[in-house]
Design an enzyme around this catalytic site. Structure first.
Site, short mmCIF file in Angstrom:
data_model
loop_
_atom_site.label_atom_id
_atom_site.label_comp_id
_atom_site.label_asym_id
_atom_site.label_seq_id
_atom_site.Cartn_x
_atom_site.Cartn_y
_atom_site.Cartn_z
N GLY A 1 22.73 4.89 -13.21
CA GLY A 1 23.13 6.02 -11.58
C GLY A 1 24.89 5.54 -11.81
O GLY A 1 24.75 3.76 -11.88
N LYS B 1 5.22 -5.31 -11.69
CA LYS B 1 4.86 -4.61 -12.11
C LYS B 1 3.55 -4.34 -12.35
O LYS B 1 2.74 -4.09 -13.33
CB LYS B 1 5.32 -3.71 -12.74
CG LYS B 1 6.86 -3.47 -13.29
CD LYS B 1 7.49 -2.38 -13.53
CE LYS B 1 8.99 -2.31 -13.85
NZ LYS B 1 9.97 -3.16 -13.79
N VAL C 1 20.42 1.71 -11.42
CA VAL C 1 22.38 1.29 -11.21
C VAL C 1 22.78 1.11 -11.91
O VAL C 1 22.67 -0.09 -12.59
CB VAL C 1 22.21 1.25 -10.01
CG1 VAL C 1 23.82 1.07 -9.40
CG2 VAL C 1 21.51 1.68 -8.42
O1 C5P Z 1 19.87 -4.19 -15.46
P1 C5P Z 1 19.59 -3.05 -14.65
O2 C5P Z 1 20.80 -3.03 -13.92
O3 C5P Z 1 19.05 -1.88 -15.10
O4 C5P Z 1 18.09 -3.72 -14.32
C1 C5P Z 1 17.04 -3.13 -13.44
C2 C5P Z 1 15.77 -4.33 -13.05
O5 C5P Z 1 15.20 -2.54 -11.93
C3 C5P Z 1 14.96 -3.94 -14.27
O6 C5P Z 1 14.60 -5.65 -13.40
C4 C5P Z 1 13.85 -4.12 -14.40
O7 C5P Z 1 12.57 -3.92 -14.35
C5 C5P Z 1 13.58 -2.90 -12.39
N1 C5P Z 1 12.90 -1.37 -12.37
C6 C5P Z 1 13.90 -0.25 -13.62
N2 C5P Z 1 12.87 1.30 -13.49
C7 C5P Z 1 11.75 0.76 -12.71
C8 C5P Z 1 11.35 0.09 -11.53
C9 C5P Z 1 11.71 -1.13 -12.19
O8 C5P Z 1 14.22 -0.34 -13.97
N3 C5P Z 1 10.93 2.16 -12.26
#
Ligand code: C5P
Length: 220
Positions: free
Chosen positions: A179, A66, A174
């Site tokens: 999600g 990010k 997700v």
């Molecule tokens: O473990 P999980 O499936 O929740 O991981 C989601 C991933 O997506 C993490 O690496 C998190 O940093 C990333 N992410 C997010 N939301 C965003 C951008 C990135 O959850 N808006």
């Protein structure tokens, strides 16, 4: 551009050493289209460890740091990530045009994809208030795509309707964040990004296969 076979990106948020990481990835590599790495790897195995991962596994590597600094720092980071074998980088939109313009051009020259973060999977109301502005900014910068959360399907649909099929939409959130597998792609995302549901599972391959079934045959 991430080549789409399955529509799934692994959020590889682990603090494991490279050996364990490579063994894990080899077990599911045929099922996922890209591996998202980030702060956990940078802080635990470091840049050399990331280089070992990208050299040891033949796939698309997306760096989710990010990134959101002023222009010359952004450009330095992109060059270093390229040297580590990274193919795409997630950047914050919020730093604005002046800080993104040069890095967008540099990335195109280096063959690195920029995916602009324009909405958070939890919170992030300042982003959502400025959605249209940030989408337009991204299209004017000539980036590869956008990060749009699975937890906000209305935002996925809106961004898709704004950008058509010229940009890739990556959707985290997700599983653990709520999600439902398959529903982000059904709403218009190209890829679902899944981390903990796969990584923390006793049988990661089976869980990954069930997510792929949901992406193929969504029930939302
Ligand atoms: O473990 P999980 O499936 O929740 O991981 C989601 C991933 O997506 C993490 O690496 C998190 O940093 C990333 N992410 C997010 N939301 C965003 C951008 C990135 O959850 N808006």
């Amino acid at each position: 551009m991430i080549i789409r076979h399955n529509g799934l990106i692994l959020a590889f948020d682990v603090d494991w050493d490279t050996k364990r990481s490579i063994v894990f990835l080899r077990g599911i590599m045929d099922l996922i289209d890209a591996v998202k790495v980030g702060w956990l790897q940078l802080l635990n195995i470091g840049p050399n460890g990331i280089k070992e991962l990208t050299s040891g596994i033949n796939t698309y590597f997306l760096a989710d740091i990010k990134l959101g600094d002023i222009a010359h720092i952004n450009e330095y980071v992109i060059r270093r990530l390229r040297d580590l074998g990274i193919n795409g980088v997630i950047m914050h939109a919020v730093t604005g045009r002046e800080n993104l313009n040069g890095v967008a051009k540099l990335s195109r020259d280096l063959g690195i994809d920029i995916f602009l973060l324009i909405s958070m999977s939890s919170g992030g109301e300042l982003y959502d208030l400025n959605l249209d502005y940030n989408v337009k900014l991204g299209t004017e910068l000539g980036i590869a795509g956008f990060v749009v959360p699975a937890t906000k399907p209305n935002i996925i649909r809106r961004v898709r309707s704004m950008v058509g099929n010229n940009y890739q939409l990556l959707s985290p959130g997700v599983g653990v964040q709520g999600g439902k597998p398959g529903c982000a792609t059904a709403s218009g995302a190209d890829f679902e990004i899944v981390g903990r549901s796969i990584i923390n599972s006793e049988s990661p391959r089976e869980v990954t296969l069930s997510i792929l079934s949901a992406i193929k045959d969504p029930r939302c």
